[in-house]
Motif scaffolding. Structure first.
Motif, PDB file in Angstrom:
ATOM      1  N   ILE A  65     -45.162  15.757  33.987  1.00  0.00           N
ATOM      2  CA  ILE A  65     -45.961  14.217  34.065  1.00  0.00           C
ATOM      3  C   ILE A  65     -47.042  14.064  33.010  1.00  0.00           C
ATOM      4  CG2 ILE A  65     -46.980  12.572  35.452  1.00  0.00           C
ATOM      5  CD1 ILE A  65     -45.588  13.911  37.911  1.00  0.00           C
ATOM      6  N   SER A  68     -45.471  13.880  29.555  1.00  0.00           N
ATOM      7  CA  SER A  68     -44.782  12.517  29.365  1.00  0.00           C
ATOM      8  C   SER A  68     -45.918  11.268  29.165  1.00  0.00           C
ATOM      9  CB  SER A  68     -44.014  12.233  30.604  1.00  0.00           C
ATOM     10  OG  SER A  68     -43.852  10.848  31.056  1.00  0.00           O
ATOM     11  N   ASN A  69     -46.852  11.492  29.952  1.00  0.00           N
ATOM     12  CA  ASN A  69     -47.860  10.210  29.967  1.00  0.00           C
ATOM     13  C   ASN A  69     -48.704  10.384  28.500  1.00  0.00           C
ATOM     14  OD1 ASN A  69     -50.660   9.044  30.524  1.00  0.00           O
ATOM     15  ND2 ASN A  69     -49.851   9.174  32.603  1.00  0.00           N
ATOM     16  N   LYS A  72     -47.158   9.042  24.916  1.00  0.00           N
ATOM     17  CA  LYS A  72     -47.188   7.484  24.984  1.00  0.00           C
ATOM     18  C   LYS A  72     -48.479   7.161  24.442  1.00  0.00           C
ATOM     19  CE  LYS A  72     -43.855   6.257  28.388  1.00  0.00           C
ATOM     20  NZ  LYS A  72     -43.874   6.145  29.795  1.00  0.00           N
TER      21      LYS A  72
END
Lengths: 89, 193
Positions: A65, A68-69, A72
């Motif tokens: 997580i 993935s965070n 961006k």
């Protein structure tokens, strides 16, 4: 309104900014005690710990997580691009 | 200034976006893009002029819901508001998106991984603010010293159980409108000192 380049948090008040300096692009949570921005590894470790503390997820999932965070966010994009370029070699 | 053609293009995109939201809220994520195109009154191909893939359309829809939640919650945390106010705001936003949200949580496994990650990020953001407010209340001795993740998961578990069983709890009317006050009061009763 600015958003933190390292975590995406909206920064409205001076107290949201690192060292309360509104010219900075990163927030108070992404700064080291001396005011400089945390490194990729520091930020990632903090985020993983934070996910475990606030949501109780498994460490492997929390790592996924966090990555993935971070993918961006403008502060870390180059890091991931570099990683995928290395992988494709 | 934008040309008439540009304005028309933007309006079509908004129309597709709003129709997709409506269709997914009603039929869930097994609904097809053909259904969305028909309802929006555009050709099937037009959808993909504006959104490169179904994943992109889904991600945009979920991010828009997330942005709605993030903005309200951020303002609230800045004011150092109470946990009660945070829970009220949370349910207020979920209530606005109730059907869409129920499909999101009940059909999560049908969604591609990157779209699921968007949902996880929304929850992560909410947990960030939840943590700040709960920690403040624990420090002020207004909330019991319970691990933050347990308080968070008790809350999410409670509301998701009700939402996932809407057919049993509130088959004919919006669920959160009916149960919000009771759900909030119950969590507060459990965690308050």
């Amino acid at each position: 309104m600015k958003t933190c380049i390292a975590c995406g948090m909206p920064m409205k008040e001076a107290s949201d900014f690192a060292s309360e300096d509104t010219s900075k692009d990163y927030c108070v949570h992404c700064a080291r005690p001396d005011g400089s921005m945390q490194s990729f590894e520091e930020r990632k470790a903090n985020m993983i710990n934070f996910i475990i503390k606030t949501q109780g997820f498994d460490e492997k999932v929390a790592t996924k997580i966090a990555e993935s965070n971070m993918k961006k966010l403008p502060a870390w994009k180059a890091y991931f691009n570099k990683q995928s370029a290395n992988m494709s070699r | 200034m934008k040309s008439k053609r540009q304005i028309q293009k933007e309006n079509t995109k908004i129309k597709i976006f709003e129709t997709a939201y409506k269709i997914y809220s009603e039929y869930g994520f097994t609904a097809t893009t053909a259904m969305i195109a028909k309802e929006a009154g555009v050709s099937h191909g037009t959808i993909f002029v504006h959104f490169s893939s179904v994943n992109e359309l889904l991600t945009c829809l979920i991010e828009s819901f997330g942005a709605d939640l993030a903005l309200e919650i951020h303002d609230l945390t800045e004011k150092n508001d109470s946990i009660k106010k945070l829970l009220e705001t949370h349910l207020n936003i979920l209530s606005k998106h109730e059907n869409f949200y129920i499909h999101l949580i009940s059909e999560k496994s049908l969604l591609p991984e990157d779209v699921r990650m968007t949902l996880v990020n929304i929850q992560f953001n909410f947990a960030f603010h939840f943590n700040r407010i709960i920690e403040g209340e624990i420090q002020n001795h207004t909330v019991k010293s319970i691990p933050v993740y347990m308080v968070f998961n008790t809350w999410i578990g409670l509301i998701h159980y009700y939402l996932l069983n809407k057919d049993l709890f509130s088959p004919d009317e919006p669920l959160l409108k009916r149960y919000s006050l009771e759900l909030i009061a119950t969590l507060l009763e459990l965690i308050k000192k």
